[in-house]
Enzyme design. Structure first.
Site, mmCIF file in Angstrom:
data_model
loop_
_atom_site.group_PDB
_atom_site.id
_atom_site.type_symbol
_atom_site.label_atom_id
_atom_site.label_comp_id
_atom_site.label_asym_id
_atom_site.label_seq_id
_atom_site.Cartn_x
_atom_site.Cartn_y
_atom_site.Cartn_z
ATOM 1 N N CYS A 1 -12.611 2.155 2.129
ATOM 2 C CA CYS A 1 -11.523 1.855 2.103
ATOM 3 C C CYS A 1 -10.372 0.988 3.370
ATOM 4 O O CYS A 1 -11.134 0.965 4.311
ATOM 5 C CB CYS A 1 -10.900 3.865 2.055
ATOM 6 S SG CYS A 1 -9.161 3.889 2.189
ATOM 7 N N CYS B 1 -5.011 -1.813 -0.746
ATOM 8 C CA CYS B 1 -5.451 -0.655 -0.951
ATOM 9 C C CYS B 1 -6.454 -1.142 -1.628
ATOM 10 O O CYS B 1 -6.685 -1.291 -3.040
ATOM 11 C CB CYS B 1 -3.776 -0.075 -2.066
ATOM 12 S SG CYS B 1 -4.691 2.003 -2.071
ATOM 13 N N ASN B 2 -7.561 -0.254 -1.583
ATOM 14 C CA ASN B 2 -8.900 -0.508 -2.575
ATOM 15 C C ASN B 2 -8.761 0.962 -3.753
ATOM 16 O O ASN B 2 -8.589 -0.163 -5.274
ATOM 17 C CB ASN B 2 -10.189 0.207 -2.626
ATOM 18 C CG ASN B 2 -10.740 -0.337 -1.031
ATOM 19 O OD1 ASN B 2 -9.994 0.112 0.136
ATOM 20 N ND2 ASN B 2 -11.673 -1.236 -1.172
ATOM 21 N N THR B 3 -7.842 1.498 -4.286
ATOM 22 C CA THR B 3 -7.545 2.494 -5.093
ATOM 23 C C THR B 3 -6.604 1.736 -5.835
ATOM 24 O O THR B 3 -6.584 1.784 -7.351
ATOM 25 C CB THR B 3 -6.346 4.050 -4.081
ATOM 26 O OG1 THR B 3 -7.974 4.538 -3.484
ATOM 27 C CG2 THR B 3 -7.102 4.764 -6.026
ATOM 28 N N ASP C 1 0.995 -1.270 -0.214
ATOM 29 C CA ASP C 1 -0.011 -0.090 0.211
ATOM 30 C C ASP C 1 0.944 1.147 -0.236
ATOM 31 O O ASP C 1 2.449 1.151 -0.001
ATOM 32 C CB ASP C 1 -0.839 0.155 1.199
ATOM 33 C CG ASP C 1 -1.706 0.896 0.868
ATOM 34 O OD1 ASP C 1 -2.014 2.014 0.209
ATOM 35 O OD2 ASP C 1 -2.748 1.286 2.087
ATOM 36 N N SER C 2 0.127 2.388 0.139
ATOM 37 C CA SER C 2 1.018 3.164 -0.031
ATOM 38 C C SER C 2 1.526 3.585 1.349
ATOM 39 O O SER C 2 2.131 4.132 2.076
ATOM 40 C CB SER C 2 0.380 5.038 -0.499
ATOM 41 O OG SER C 2 -0.769 5.138 0.089
ATOM 42 N N GLY D 1 -4.047 7.956 -3.899
ATOM 43 C CA GLY D 1 -5.238 8.859 -4.510
ATOM 44 C C GLY D 1 -4.844 10.063 -5.630
ATOM 45 O O GLY D 1 -6.256 9.675 -6.507
ATOM 46 N N HIS E 1 -7.948 2.275 5.177
ATOM 47 C CA HIS E 1 -7.625 2.968 6.203
ATOM 48 C C HIS E 1 -8.739 2.910 7.018
ATOM 49 O O HIS E 1 -8.702 3.346 8.430
ATOM 50 C CB HIS E 1 -7.287 4.364 5.611
ATOM 51 C CG HIS E 1 -5.918 4.211 5.399
ATOM 52 N ND1 HIS E 1 -5.852 4.258 3.740
ATOM 53 C CD2 HIS E 1 -5.177 4.959 5.982
ATOM 54 C CE1 HIS E 1 -4.418 4.329 3.905
ATOM 55 N NE2 HIS E 1 -4.150 4.896 4.610
#
Length: 261
Positions: free
Chosen positions: A177, A70-72, A7-8, A40, A179
């Site tokens: 998301c 991560c969804n994005t 993930d970022s 994002g 997070h």
């Protein structure tokens, strides 16, 4: 057994904790991108380039599977990640839990980033899995960023703003998301109506962890000895968990995992 997650930022903590609970003996590789976060606002092409670099840093440690926490990144980069790494390393994406939420039959809300809310990707999931079920898409301005930095006041403000957009008849909230799963109980407290049944929250971490084990032919073994190690990569460099991770139970759980030698 070694499982990598990417993930970022610290949105991968929920899935990491789920893997840790299912297989305490698994070695974990967490690949983050502090140099490139947040992902994002990036263009899909730029995001995919960053995601590929983070994935390849994890792949160098020869994991049995890679979870995109991560969804994005799943929306924009999953095909490229799979093309680059599979079949050698199975890549598991993170999809909002719209299908199980819709199965409950009641009205539900999807809390997601503003970029995901109303996107063709999310609308297609709703059409595929929630046709005929009342769904409200709720854009959560600033919530992922607030969680990333463990900014308590900003989290409270973002949760309150999203709760104000959530209809009172909603019985279920999809955490769209990764997070948001780190502050799930704060979301429940903000949305819960005193005269309504306990609000149901649907995250993705448990399902993603279980899917990763299935993809590599392993079974859950929560009773296994806690011998798994932890490697943290920060834009490809070995390092430590970001300090805000320790604000959350999922991050504190990993503090007890031995660093890889």
């Amino acid at each position: 057994m070694k499982i990598a997650l990417m993930d970022s930022g610290i949105g991968l903590l929920a899935a990491t904790a789920a893997v840790r609970q299912l297989r305490p003996d698994a070695d974990l590789v967490l690949s983050l991108d502090p140099d490139g976060m947040p992902w994002g606002p990036r263009t899909p092409e730029d995001l995919t380039e960053r995601a590929l670099a983070v994935a390849e840093a994890a792949a160098a440690h020869r994991p049995a599977a890679l979870i995109v926490g991560c969804n994005t990144a799943t929306v924009h980069a999953l095909p490229a990640l799979r093309a680059r790494l599979e079949p050698g390393i199975p890549v598991i994406g993170t999809v909002p839990a719209i299908k199980p939420a819709a199965a409950g039959g009641g009205p539900f809300a999807i809390w997601a980033t503003p970029a995901t809310t109303g996107s063709p990707y999310q609308r297609n999931l709703i059409a595929d899995f929630a046709d005929g079920v009342p769904v409200t898409e709720v854009p959560c301005h600033g919530l992922a960023e607030a969680v990333e930095h463990a900014d308590e006041e900003a989290i409270d403000a973002a949760v309150a703003a999203a709760a104000a957009l959530t209809p009172p008849e909603v019985t279920t909230v999809v955490l769209g998301c990764t997070h948001y799963e780190l502050v799930g109980e704060r979301i429940r407290a903000a949305v819960q109506r005193p005269d309504r049944p306990r609000l149901v929250l649907h995250g993705s971490a448990g399902a993603v962890a279980a899917q990763a084990l299935r993809r590599i032919g392993e079974q859950a073994a929560p009773e296994a000895p806690a011998t798994g190690t932890l490697t943290v990569l920060l834009s490809g460099r070995e390092g430590a968990l970001p300090a805000p991770a320790l604000a959350y139970a999922e991050g504190r759980l990993l503090r007890t995992v031995s660093p890889a030698r």
